[in-house]
Motif scaffolding. Structure first.
Motif, PDB file in Angstrom:
ATOM      1  N   ARG A   1       0.846  -1.184   0.000  1.00 38.18           N
ATOM      2  CA  ARG A   1       0.000   0.000   0.000  1.00 38.18           C
ATOM      3  C   ARG A   1       0.889   1.244   0.000  1.00 38.18           C
TER       4      ARG A   1
ATOM      5  N   ARG B   1      -7.124  -4.771  -5.561  1.00 32.02           N
ATOM      6  CA  ARG B   1      -5.976  -5.536  -6.040  1.00 32.02           C
ATOM      7  C   ARG B   1      -5.880  -5.377  -7.545  1.00 32.02           C
TER       8      ARG B   1
ATOM      9  N   TYR C   1       0.996   0.229  -6.234  1.00 27.61           N
ATOM     10  CA  TYR C   1       0.440   0.191  -4.883  1.00 27.61           C
ATOM     11  C   TYR C   1      -1.007  -0.311  -4.931  1.00 27.61           C
ATOM     12  N   GLU C   2      -1.274  -1.377  -4.176  1.00 24.99           N
ATOM     13  CA  GLU C   2      -2.641  -1.879  -4.028  1.00 24.99           C
ATOM     14  C   GLU C   2      -3.258  -1.291  -2.768  1.00 24.99           C
ATOM     15  N   GLY C   3      -4.585  -1.425  -2.664  1.00 19.06           N
ATOM     16  CA  GLY C   3      -5.265  -0.897  -1.489  1.00 19.06           C
ATOM     17  C   GLY C   3      -5.047   0.584  -1.289  1.00 19.06           C
ATOM     18  N   SER C   4      -4.867   1.308  -2.394  1.00 18.71           N
ATOM     19  CA  SER C   4      -4.509   2.730  -2.336  1.00 18.71           C
ATOM     20  C   SER C   4      -5.403   3.528  -3.281  1.00 18.71           C
TER      21      SER C   4
ATOM     22  N   THR D   1      -4.393   9.873  -1.774  1.00 12.62           N
ATOM     23  CA  THR D   1      -5.032   8.663  -1.287  1.00 12.62           C
ATOM     24  C   THR D   1      -5.349   8.878   0.191  1.00 12.62           C
TER      25      THR D   1
END
Length: 442
Positions: free
Chosen positions: A26, A67, A209-212, A228
């Motif tokens: 993240r 994701r 970056y995931e979850g961002s 973010t």
């Protein structure tokens, strides 16, 4: 795909069950600098990033709210072939031969580029190079012949005719009356391909970056800042490449798409029983508006998709609906278990063409790929990468298909009514075709 609502987990899919995902971080509580920030970790965003890398630009950040491959890119049917959601004949009518041919050629070039990238980056994605079959549901050989002639005369490609008897040797169903084979097309595991792109990008130094989720974009004197919930990215250029799951970051861009659902299932492994229904390796779709689309998988499962709606449904209901559709075509598969069922939102524009370009306030975008997005998302990635890295102009014909408002819930209601009307027309046409076939049989 970009998403800011995390209340609904990713549906269980065959694709998710058959991949190993890399560990991606993240974005933390900090501000990072980049030449380019891409919002959306689906095919369009990653193709743009890889197009930039291949042109020598590597200072890139990709922000994904969930994701990578969360949206349509990781859930689709896996068909890779030319064209757009807008029918080729309609593209020709709207643009004329020169511009229609130019836009269509971009998609066939994209199919070739996807093949090259599979080889170049050593992506194991279950690619099957056996073409794509368009099966005639209504028994209208003259319309198939006209479609083939249009493609040969105006687009320079030859879709090969398949007679009714020959097609039934491949697809053992009484529903079809011949078809056309697009030999240039192929099919693959889309999520494996997407994760192969991720590996290539991270190896090149691209930060993903995931979850961002991107929650806002601010204009600055020397570029833009993408915020973010935790940190921010300051970049010279920003690309929005989110689809049916985007919300809250750019009204001008997001109001130009409708999130439309489609449904997919995968059966249990069928072994030799698969050959009682399908004895070819091609992907298949038919000539109805709300057509079935399906393909055999390497482990002898059958992946089956279909239906168009503004509603997402539960996996159980999807399994019921699509099993019914499958048995309508292949009753010999009665009793086959459905092991995976999922839905996904596609982003449609009112004109059914991708929206690729730059807003007046300087934000690049690649959205609206509808139900025919694998090759066109690669087209978008190449066009945006060339525009950003090399200052090349985007194909002028795309200006005909801009950010046309879809009017939110009113647009969704209109779309559902339109789909129901089209399905009604298909039902009536099928009834007429069966009456005609009955008369011929007597």
């Amino acid at each position: 795909m970009q998403r800011t609502d995390t209340a609904h987990p990713l549906p269980s899919s065959y694709y998710e069950a058959t991949v190993t995902r890399p560990a991606l971080p993240r974005l933390g509580a900090r501000t990072e600098q980049a030449e380019v920030c891409i919002v959306g970790g689906g095919f369009a965003g990653l193709a743009t990033a890889l197009g930039l890398v291949e042109r020598g630009l590597r200072d890139i950040v990709v922000l994904e709210a969930e994701r990578v491959g969360f949206g349509a890119s990781g859930r689709n049917g896996g068909f890779v072939f030319g064209g757009y959601s807008l029918e080729n004949a309609e593209l020709l009518r709207l643009l004329g031969e020169r511009d229609a041919n130019a836009l269509y050629a971009l998609t066939t070039a994209a199919v070739d580029l996807i093949r090259r990238r599979i080889t170049r980056y050593d992506i194991d994605c279950d690619a099957v190079h056996a073409g794509v079959i368009l099966a005639d549901w209504f028994g209208r050989p003259a319309r198939l012949a006209a479609s083939r002639e249009t493609m040969r005369e105006h687009f320079g490609v030859d879709w090969l005719p398949i007679g009714a008897i020959e097609l039934r040797q491949r697809l053992k169903s009484e529903r079809y009356h011949g078809g056309l084979l697009e030999p240039h097309g192929f099919h693959f595991h889309p999520l494996k391909y997407l994760l192969g792109l991720v590996r290539a990008l991270t190896a090149a130094g691209v930060r993903i970056y995931e979850g961002s989720p991107a929650v806002s974009i601010q204009h600055r004197k020397d570029g833009l800042r993408v915020d973010t919930p935790a940190g921010s990215i300051e970049a010279r250029e920003v690309v929005i490449a989110a689809g049916g799951y985007s919300s809250g970051i750019s009204r001008a861009i997001e109001r130009a798409i409708l999130p439309i659902a489609t449904y997919v299932v995968a059966t249990e492994p069928l072994g030799e029983r698969l050959k009682t229904a399908i004895e070819c390796a091609s992907a298949v779709y038919d000539t109805r508006f709300a057509f079935d689309y399906y393909r055999p998988l390497p482990d002898t499962r059958l992946l089956w998709g279909g239906r168009i709606s503004v509603f997402e449904r539960s996996p159980r209901r999807i399994a019921q609906l699509l099993q019914r559709d499958m048995l309508r075509v292949y009753p010999q598969l009665s009793g086959v278990e459905i092991e995976y069922a999922w839905s996904g939102l596609m982003s449609y524009a009112r004109h059914k063409m991708p929206q690729i370009g730059r807003t007046p306030d300087g934000i690049w975008h690649a959205i609206g790929f509808g139900g025919h997005g694998v090759a066109p998302t690669t087209v978008a990635g190449e066009l945006l990468a060339a525009a950003i890295a090399n200052r090349e102009a985007i194909a002028p014909a795309f200006a005909r298909f801009g950010l046309v408002p879809t009017y939110g819930r009113l647009g969704l209601a209109a779309a559902e009514l339109h789909y129901l009307a089209k399905i009604g027309i298909d039902v009536a046409a099928e009834h007429i075709a069966r009456l005609r076939m009955g008369r011929h049989a007597r």
